[in-house]
Design an enzyme around this catalytic site. Structure first.
Site, short mmCIF file in Angstrom:
data_model
loop_
_atom_site.label_atom_id
_atom_site.label_comp_id
_atom_site.label_asym_id
_atom_site.label_seq_id
_atom_site.Cartn_x
_atom_site.Cartn_y
_atom_site.Cartn_z
N SER A 64 -8.44 9.23 -5.99
CA SER A 64 -8.42 9.35 -4.53
C SER A 64 -9.06 10.64 -4.00
O SER A 64 -9.28 10.74 -2.79
CB SER A 64 -6.98 9.26 -4.01
N LYS A 67 -12.03 10.07 -1.96
CA LYS A 67 -11.94 9.63 -0.56
C LYS A 67 -12.41 10.73 0.40
O LYS A 67 -12.83 10.45 1.52
CB LYS A 67 -10.51 9.22 -0.21
N TYR A 189 -15.63 0.78 -3.98
CA TYR A 189 -14.42 1.61 -3.95
C TYR A 189 -13.92 1.94 -5.37
O TYR A 189 -13.58 3.09 -5.67
CB TYR A 189 -13.33 0.91 -3.13
N TYR A 240 -0.21 11.67 1.14
CA TYR A 240 0.54 10.46 1.55
C TYR A 240 1.93 10.83 2.07
O TYR A 240 2.04 11.69 2.94
CB TYR A 240 0.60 9.46 0.38
N VAL A 258 -4.70 9.85 -8.50
CA VAL A 258 -3.78 9.39 -9.55
C VAL A 258 -4.30 9.68 -10.97
O VAL A 258 -3.61 9.40 -11.94
CB VAL A 258 -3.38 7.90 -9.43
N1 GLN Z 1 -8.06 3.96 -7.23
C1 GLN Z 1 -6.70 4.22 -6.89
C2 GLN Z 1 -6.09 3.08 -6.10
O1 GLN Z 1 -6.74 2.52 -5.28
C3 GLN Z 1 -6.63 5.51 -6.11
C4 GLN Z 1 -5.20 5.88 -5.74
C5 GLN Z 1 -4.95 7.36 -5.76
O2 GLN Z 1 -5.58 8.14 -6.45
N2 GLN Z 1 -3.89 7.76 -5.08
O3 GLN Z 1 -4.98 2.71 -6.28
#
Ligand code: GLN
Length: 304
Positions: A64, A67, A189, A240, A258
């Site tokens: 993430s 992003k 993505y 989050y 993650v």
């Molecule tokens: N690729 C992961 C997902 O879509 C990214 C989530 C994350 O890093 N929090 O679940």
């Protein structure tokens, strides 16, 4: 003058003797193969000096954290018009939460939860000629590092188990907030999330957010106003349902993934990245959060 090297080594030593109660992400099977014992930290000052400890050169899946790069690229391409399709409010919910999306008519709360990042991926797909290639080149350019690449095995692994993201994308599509095909947007993505970078490469790439839009080589990629907005979104939404806790304990804008990475920054002062693969229940690196909390407590450097 603070002895940054001694501070980082001290943090590394403290964490070695701290029990890691987190778990590596297993919903993406490839991520479960990473050893829980790795730990890296890298600090880069705005003046260019850098300091590090542990596995700071080892590459991991940024997940993430990507992003923030996609949001930056979308701002570059379409400016504030992206705000018509995604909001900038904290969600107070996990990164993959879906019910708010339905309640709020397919407008994701912010670009850093999965649904918001999928809308941003859709914007990039519409506006980039060769989306995957152009996006990778953007990240390489920010970091000044041609060795940065996608990890096809991780992207494929997430593709196979990405049911929740398929649900988000389908919901967005049903509300008319996804212009390209679900399969194409998710392929992009999953690839952006699979990018492999080390702590050092991340601090190099995030320099642009510490330095009002200019990268390490002083090229302007974003306006100061866009960077202000991206940093504000990181502060309020980057962790989050733990964004409040991160602001409270660490006091910096930042973003987690993650894969166990976290990048945080103090505008005009420094960028710092940590990597420790085991995650807390909110999906943020357990020891990475602790390391950053120790860093801002010991240096007394935070935005507050
Ligand atoms: N690729 C992961 C997902 O879509 C990214 C989530 C994350 O890093 N929090 O679940």
């Amino acid at each position: 003058m603070l002895d940054y090297q001694a501070i980082l080594e001290d943090i590394h030593n403290t964490l070695k003797s701290t029990e890691d109660t987190g778990d590596v992400a297993s919903y993406i099977p490839e991520l479960a193969k990473v050893s829980k014992d790795s730990f890296g930290i890298h600090l880069q000052l705005i003046t260019g000096e850098d300091y590090s400890a542990g596995d700071y050169l080892e590459k991991f899946s940024i997940q993430s954290i990507s992003k923030v790069f996609s949001l930056a690229k979308a701002f570059q391409l379409v400016g504030n018009s992206l705000l018509e399709r995604v909001d900038v409010e904290p969600s107070g919910n996990p990164f993959n939460h879906l019910s708010l999306l339905e309640l709020e008519n397919g407008i994701p709360r912010n670009p850093l939860i999965n649904a918001g990042a999928i809308v941003i991926a859709d914007i990039l797909l519409t506006h980039l000629e060769n989306p995957k290639e152009d996006f990778l080149n953007f990240v390489r350019e920010l970091a000044h590092d041609e060795s940065i690449d996608y990890n096809e095995t991780i992207a494929e692994s997430e593709h196979e188990t990405g049911f929740n993201n398929y649900a988000a994308a389908n919901l967005l599509k049903s509300f008319g907030n996804l212009h390209n095909e679900v399969e194409d947007v998710l392929d992009f993505y999953f690839h952006q999330c699979s990018i492999m970078m080390s702590c050092r490469q991340l601090t190099n790439a995030f320099f642009v957010f510490t330095n009002k839009g200019k990268c390490l080589k002083n090229v302007e990629h974003l306006t100061a106003s866009q960077v202000k907005r991206i940093n504000a979104i990181m502060l309020t939404c980057g962790f989050y349902d733990e964004a409040g806790e991160f602001a409270f304990e660490v006091g910096l804008p930042g973003k987690s993934g993650v894969g166990g990475g976290i990048v945080a920054l103090l505008p005009h002062c420094f960028t710092i990245a940590t990597w420790s693969p085991a995650l807390n229940p909110q999906g943020n690196s357990y020891l990475g959060m602790k390391a950053l909390e120790l860093f801002t407590s010991k240096t007394k450097l935070s935005i507050f």
